[in-house]
Design an enzyme around this catalytic site. Sequence first.
Site, PDB file in Angstrom:
ATOM      1  N   ARG A  40     -46.184  12.565  -8.610  1.00 18.67           N
ATOM      2  CA  ARG A  40     -45.598  13.795  -9.147  1.00 18.67           C
ATOM      3  C   ARG A  40     -45.411  14.833  -8.047  1.00 18.67           C
ATOM      4  O   ARG A  40     -44.423  15.561  -8.022  1.00 18.67           O
ATOM      5  CB  ARG A  40     -46.471  14.348 -10.273  1.00 18.67           C
ATOM      6  CG  ARG A  40     -46.335  13.535 -11.540  1.00 18.67           C
ATOM      7  CD  ARG A  40     -47.549  13.653 -12.437  1.00 18.67           C
ATOM      8  NE  ARG A  40     -47.693  14.948 -13.050  1.00 18.67           N
ATOM      9  CZ  ARG A  40     -48.829  15.388 -13.597  1.00 18.67           C
ATOM     10  NH1 ARG A  40     -49.899  14.632 -13.594  1.00 18.67           N
ATOM     11  NH2 ARG A  40     -48.877  16.570 -14.145  1.00 18.67           N
ATOM     12  N   ARG A  51     -35.888  20.505 -12.938  1.00 22.16           N
ATOM     13  CA  ARG A  51     -36.700  19.787 -11.957  1.00 22.16           C
ATOM     14  C   ARG A  51     -35.840  19.242 -10.820  1.00 22.16           C
ATOM     15  O   ARG A  51     -36.364  18.759  -9.832  1.00 22.16           O
ATOM     16  CB  ARG A  51     -37.372  18.587 -12.635  1.00 22.16           C
ATOM     17  CG  ARG A  51     -38.626  18.924 -13.452  1.00 22.16           C
ATOM     18  CD  ARG A  51     -39.804  18.562 -12.674  1.00 22.16           C
ATOM     19  NE  ARG A  51     -41.055  18.081 -13.164  1.00 22.16           N
ATOM     20  CZ  ARG A  51     -41.886  18.490 -14.066  1.00 22.16           C
ATOM     21  NH1 ARG A  51     -41.575  19.431 -14.867  1.00 22.16           N
ATOM     22  NH2 ARG A  51     -43.068  17.960 -14.222  1.00 22.16           N
ATOM     23  N   LYS A  82     -48.359  26.893 -14.088  1.00 17.70           N
ATOM     24  CA  LYS A  82     -47.236  27.245 -14.965  1.00 17.70           C
ATOM     25  C   LYS A  82     -47.702  27.419 -16.409  1.00 17.70           C
ATOM     26  O   LYS A  82     -47.332  28.375 -17.069  1.00 17.70           O
ATOM     27  CB  LYS A  82     -46.146  26.151 -14.945  1.00 17.70           C
ATOM     28  CG  LYS A  82     -45.533  25.908 -13.570  1.00 17.70           C
ATOM     29  CD  LYS A  82     -44.348  24.948 -13.641  1.00 17.70           C
ATOM     30  CE  LYS A  82     -44.653  23.556 -14.080  1.00 17.70           C
ATOM     31  NZ  LYS A  82     -45.191  22.599 -13.155  1.00 17.70           N
ATOM     32  N   ARG A 116     -58.713  18.078 -14.975  1.00 20.01           N
ATOM     33  CA  ARG A 116     -58.208  18.747 -16.186  1.00 20.01           C
ATOM     34  C   ARG A 116     -58.533  17.983 -17.465  1.00 20.01           C
ATOM     35  O   ARG A 116     -58.319  16.779 -17.555  1.00 20.01           O
ATOM     36  CB  ARG A 116     -56.693  18.930 -16.059  1.00 20.01           C
ATOM     37  CG  ARG A 116     -56.028  19.504 -17.305  1.00 20.01           C
ATOM     38  CD  ARG A 116     -54.725  20.175 -17.020  1.00 20.01           C
ATOM     39  NE  ARG A 116     -53.692  19.282 -16.540  1.00 20.01           N
ATOM     40  CZ  ARG A 116     -52.501  19.694 -16.120  1.00 20.01           C
ATOM     41  NH1 ARG A 116     -52.211  20.978 -16.094  1.00 20.01           N
ATOM     42  NH2 ARG A 116     -51.604  18.819 -15.700  1.00 20.01           N
TER      43      ARG A 116
HETATM   44  P1  AMP Z   1     -45.373  18.671 -16.791  1.00 20.18           P
HETATM   45  O1  AMP Z   1     -46.052  18.850 -18.111  1.00 20.18           O
HETATM   46  O2  AMP Z   1     -44.362  19.748 -16.483  1.00 20.18           O
HETATM   47  O3  AMP Z   1     -46.352  18.435 -15.674  1.00 20.18           O
HETATM   48  O4  AMP Z   1     -44.495  17.320 -16.900  1.00 20.18           O
HETATM   49  C1  AMP Z   1     -45.118  16.081 -17.156  1.00 20.18           C
HETATM   50  C2  AMP Z   1     -44.124  14.961 -16.953  1.00 20.18           C
HETATM   51  O5  AMP Z   1     -43.032  15.105 -17.874  1.00 20.18           O
HETATM   52  C3  AMP Z   1     -43.464  14.897 -15.588  1.00 20.18           C
HETATM   53  O6  AMP Z   1     -44.274  14.225 -14.621  1.00 20.18           O
HETATM   54  C4  AMP Z   1     -42.194  14.130 -15.911  1.00 20.18           C
HETATM   55  O7  AMP Z   1     -42.491  12.751 -16.096  1.00 20.18           O
HETATM   56  C5  AMP Z   1     -41.817  14.667 -17.274  1.00 20.18           C
HETATM   57  N1  AMP Z   1     -40.920  15.845 -17.195  1.00 20.18           N
HETATM   58  C6  AMP Z   1     -41.225  17.136 -17.515  1.00 20.18           C
HETATM   59  N2  AMP Z   1     -40.166  17.946 -17.344  1.00 20.18           N
HETATM   60  C7  AMP Z   1     -39.156  17.145 -16.896  1.00 20.18           C
HETATM   61  C8  AMP Z   1     -37.801  17.398 -16.512  1.00 20.18           C
HETATM   62  N3  AMP Z   1     -37.295  18.635 -16.516  1.00 20.18           N
HETATM   63  N4  AMP Z   1     -37.065  16.331 -16.107  1.00 20.18           N
HETATM   64  C9  AMP Z   1     -37.576  15.075 -16.078  1.00 20.18           C
HETATM   65  N5  AMP Z   1     -38.840  14.776 -16.408  1.00 20.18           N
HETATM   66  C10 AMP Z   1     -39.635  15.798 -16.817  1.00 20.18           C
END
Ligand code: AMP
Length: 216
Positions: A174, A89, A14, A128
């Site tokens: 996750r 999400r 993404k 990463r």
């Molecule tokens: P990402 O950078 O998208 O991988 O998100 C990292 C972490 O941020 C996730 O594992 C969640 O803990 C939190 N997070 C990101 N987007 C959301 C969302 N829309 N709702 C709830 N938690 C989120």
Amino acid sequence: MKNIILIAAPAAGKGTLSSMLVDKYNYAHISTGDLLREASLEKTSLGEKISNMLKNGELVTDEIVFELLEKRLSKNDIKNGYILDGFPRTLEQALEYEKIIEKLKLELGIVVVLNTEYETLKKRIVGRVLCKKCGAVYNTLTGVNTPKNEHICDKCGGELYKRSDDNEESFKTRYETYLEKTKPLIKYYEDKGSLFFINGEDKEQMLKEIEVLLHD
Ligand code: AMP
């Protein structure tokens, strides 16, 4: 440009796809993960609470996510089109988002699912590393974007670091959360007729496939 919602497992590509679209089409990139990581740095009890949820790979509560998102969607740079990376999400978030776009007079746009193999995701997460200074992303395991020195950014010389949630244990949580809470959104948007699939294994291919959708 059409607004884009990206739905994908952690590390499915993404961020990479978003940054290519930002460079080429001047999209605004809205990553709720980035917004939360920034908020987690604040030395307040809320910052600490967010930081703990991120570390454990848990979803952050809707109240916090929506406050940050609405604030971000009120900025002017989204007018040319924006990419939602990591949001919605859950089905609840998707439903609430529809109320927000109605209120702010924004378009839903297209919803794109990135298909990436489980093993690729795991290697991307565990290997990463990111630059503290310019945000460049590298990987020490996949053989793609390997930094010359595992501690120093090739582009700007900044220090490379690992995200606190980029470890195998947090990845598993996750990924399970993705299967349980986020994947059902695919059916939801499919029923609405706004859903498309692209292959997330290869960067250039991903860009080509999404460009077809954007120019359609
Ligand atoms: P990402 O950078 O998208 O991988 O998100 C990292 C972490 O941020 C996730 O594992 C969640 O803990 C939190 N997070 C990101 N987007 C959301 C969302 N829309 N709702 C709830 N938690 C989120």
